[in-house]
Design a protein around this motif. Structure first.
Motif, short mmCIF file in Angstrom:
data_model
loop_
_atom_site.label_atom_id
_atom_site.label_comp_id
_atom_site.label_asym_id
_atom_site.label_seq_id
_atom_site.Cartn_x
_atom_site.Cartn_y
_atom_site.Cartn_z
N ASP A 35 11.01 13.15 1.78
CA ASP A 35 10.37 12.63 2.99
C ASP A 35 10.93 11.25 3.34
OD1 ASP A 35 8.09 12.90 4.98
OD2 ASP A 35 7.60 10.98 4.04
N ILE A 36 11.49 11.11 4.54
CA ILE A 36 12.15 9.87 4.94
C ILE A 36 11.14 8.76 5.14
CG2 ILE A 36 13.53 8.77 6.75
CD1 ILE A 36 15.03 11.36 7.09
N PHE A 37 9.96 9.06 5.70
CA PHE A 37 8.94 8.04 5.88
C PHE A 37 8.53 7.44 4.53
CE2 PHE A 37 4.40 6.90 5.99
CZ PHE A 37 4.45 5.89 6.91
N THR A 38 8.36 8.29 3.55
CA THR A 38 8.01 7.80 2.20
C THR A 38 9.10 6.90 1.65
OG1 THR A 38 6.72 9.80 1.76
CG2 THR A 38 7.43 8.52 -0.14
N ARG A 39 10.34 7.29 1.82
CA ARG A 39 11.45 6.49 1.28
C ARG A 39 11.59 5.17 2.03
NH1 ARG A 39 14.85 8.64 -2.18
NH2 ARG A 39 16.67 7.51 -1.38
N ILE A 40 11.30 5.16 3.33
CA ILE A 40 11.37 3.91 4.08
C ILE A 40 10.26 2.96 3.64
CG2 ILE A 40 11.00 2.91 6.37
CD1 ILE A 40 12.59 5.20 7.53
N VAL A 41 9.07 3.49 3.43
CA VAL A 41 7.95 2.65 3.00
C VAL A 41 8.24 2.04 1.63
CG1 VAL A 41 5.53 2.67 2.30
CG2 VAL A 41 6.22 3.85 4.39
N TYR A 42 8.71 2.85 0.69
CA TYR A 42 9.06 2.31 -0.62
C TYR A 42 10.30 1.42 -0.54
CZ TYR A 42 5.65 4.93 -3.38
OH TYR A 42 4.48 5.39 -3.94
N GLY A 43 11.18 1.71 0.40
CA GLY A 43 12.35 0.86 0.58
C GLY A 43 12.00 -0.53 1.05
N THR B 87 1.64 6.92 1.48
CA THR B 87 2.56 8.06 1.44
C THR B 87 2.06 9.13 0.47
OG1 THR B 87 3.85 6.96 -0.29
CG2 THR B 87 4.51 6.59 1.99
N PRO B 88 2.04 10.40 0.90
CA PRO B 88 1.56 11.48 0.02
C PRO B 88 2.65 12.12 -0.82
CG PRO B 88 1.83 12.33 2.22
CD PRO B 88 2.24 10.87 2.27
N TYR B 89 3.92 11.72 -0.61
CA TYR B 89 5.03 12.39 -1.28
C TYR B 89 5.66 11.46 -2.33
CZ TYR B 89 4.69 15.50 2.76
OH TYR B 89 4.24 16.36 3.73
N ASN B 90 6.45 12.08 -3.19
CA ASN B 90 7.24 11.36 -4.18
C ASN B 90 8.61 11.08 -3.58
OD1 ASN B 90 8.83 10.49 -6.35
ND2 ASN B 90 7.66 11.71 -7.82
N TYR B 91 9.02 9.81 -3.55
CA TYR B 91 10.26 9.47 -2.86
C TYR B 91 11.52 9.93 -3.59
CZ TYR B 91 10.63 5.48 -6.07
OH TYR B 91 10.73 4.68 -7.19
N THR B 92 11.39 10.38 -4.85
CA THR B 92 12.56 10.85 -5.60
C THR B 92 12.59 12.36 -5.78
OG1 THR B 92 11.42 10.60 -7.73
CG2 THR B 92 12.64 8.69 -6.90
N GLU B 93 11.50 13.04 -5.47
CA GLU B 93 11.41 14.47 -5.76
C GLU B 93 11.98 15.30 -4.61
OE1 GLU B 93 8.00 17.81 -6.90
OE2 GLU B 93 7.49 15.68 -6.70
N PRO B 94 13.03 16.10 -4.85
CA PRO B 94 13.58 16.95 -3.79
C PRO B 94 12.61 18.08 -3.45
CG PRO B 94 15.15 16.64 -5.59
CD PRO B 94 13.82 16.16 -6.07
N LEU C 175 0.81 -1.22 0.00
CA LEU C 175 0.00 0.00 0.00
C LEU C 175 0.84 1.27 0.00
CD1 LEU C 175 -2.73 -1.05 2.61
CD2 LEU C 175 -2.79 -1.27 0.11
N ALA C 176 2.08 1.18 -0.43
CA ALA C 176 2.97 2.35 -0.41
C ALA C 176 2.38 3.56 -1.12
CB ALA C 176 4.33 1.99 -0.99
N PRO C 177 1.84 3.44 -2.32
CA PRO C 177 1.29 4.64 -2.98
C PRO C 177 0.10 5.24 -2.25
CG PRO C 177 1.66 2.87 -4.57
CD PRO C 177 1.77 2.27 -3.21
N VAL C 178 -0.63 4.42 -1.48
CA VAL C 178 -1.80 4.92 -0.77
C VAL C 178 -1.40 5.57 0.54
CG1 VAL C 178 -4.01 4.25 0.25
CG2 VAL C 178 -3.21 3.13 -1.84
#
Length: 303
Positions: A92-100, A63-70, A58-61
């Motif tokens: 956003d670190i939470f977003t990157r952890i979820v996608y990670g 997290t509200p941010y793009n994990y690659t966009e500065p 459910l990562a796209p649902v």
């Protein structure tokens, strides 16, 4: 005087169901579920693993941010807007952890599945046929085990080139001897059982004996070891990512995130703490689950 043969009435419901319960066949799935639910470590481990699986799906649902966009909010502290803060590029670190979690779980599953398939086949051949096949395969395993696993993985990735797919291949290769030796030892034990000897006596060929009699009786320790090795694979992919040999930027792999945050440990410690905690919880979950399965399947561990 003629008397009817009348059965006395059953006054106890337990007596009425005693016969039916005693004749019910054993249900292995039900027995396993009961033992699993009674094992606290297995339940806790499965919950931790399930949480990361749900996050990955459910990562796209979530997290509200793009994990690659500065963003301009570089090295922002944890807040209501950014739960785990941001990194040096404002991501956003939470977003990157979820996608990670997707990367870690995918690499762990594919690499360990490959190790199980190849290692089990080699161990099956070595244990059943013996002779020169056993000698050749066993010496190959000894050579691979002579090197520390992480150094062997680094050497393989260095030859293949940095990248997540090559890291996956390296992790799969270094875990082959573990499953191969485990399968070999199990096959040596099972092939001496009476049902295998009886199958040979009636003229059953080797391939049928291997696939229908020996292999089904060897999967329990392989499954337990696979769960434990999954935790090791998560650490190994993080180690390769930390060294720059695994996932490459901007992929949100946990080891790569730790490597990128080294220069900001004192200024923004959350950039290293949260990816490290994600690795720790994932490894802990698989270790608890593996230990629980080992205790459930091993009769000597039962109370």
């Amino acid at each position: 005087m003629q008397t009817d043969n009348v059965q006395p009435p059953v006054t106890n419901l337990a007596e009425a169901g005693a016969v039916s319960h005693s004749t019910q066949p054993d249900n292995p799935a039900r027995d396993f579920a009961r033992a699993f639910l009674r094992h606290r470590s297995a339940v806790i481990g499965s919950v931790l693993v399930l949480i990361f699986i749900i996050l990955a799906i459910l990562a796209p649902v979530i997290t509200p941010y793009n994990y690659t966009e500065p963003s301009p909010d570089a090295l922002a502290a944890p807040s209501a807007e950014h739960w785990f803060g941001t990194d040096d590029l404002g991501r956003d670190i939470f977003t990157r952890i979820v996608y990670g979690s997707r990367i870690s779980l995918w690499v762990g599953f594919i690499s360990i599945a490959g190790s199980i398939v190849v290692g089990s086949l080699l161990g099956l051949l070595a244990g059943y046929y013996g002779k020169w096949q056993d000698t050749l395969i066993s010496r190959l395993f000894d050579i691979m085990l002579a090197f520390p696993s992480i150094l062997l993985a680094i050497a393989i990735v260095a030859m293949l080139g940095p990248g997540l797919n090559n890291a996956l291949i390296a992790i799969a290769i270094i875990n082959i001897p573990t499953f191969g030796r485990l399968m070999r030892s199990r096959v040596l034990s099972v092939k001496a059982e009476d049902f295998v000897l009886a199958a040979r006596a009636i003229g059953m060929n080797n391939s049928r004996i291997l696939w229908h009699h020996i292999l089904p009786n060897c999967w329990t320790p392989i499954m337990v070891q696979g769960t434990l090795s999954f935790a090791t694979a998560v650490i190994e992919v993080a180690a390769l990512g930390f060294l720059g040999l695994g996932a490459q930027p901007p992929d949100p792999e946990w080891g790569t995130m730790l490597s990128d945050a080294r220069d900001y440990l004192q200024l923004a410690p959350w950039t290293m703490v949260f990816p490290g905690v994600a690795i720790m919880i994932t490894v802990l979950g698989f270790n608890l689950l593996g230990d629980g399965l080992r205790d459930i399947f091993d009769p000597r561990m039962k109370q």
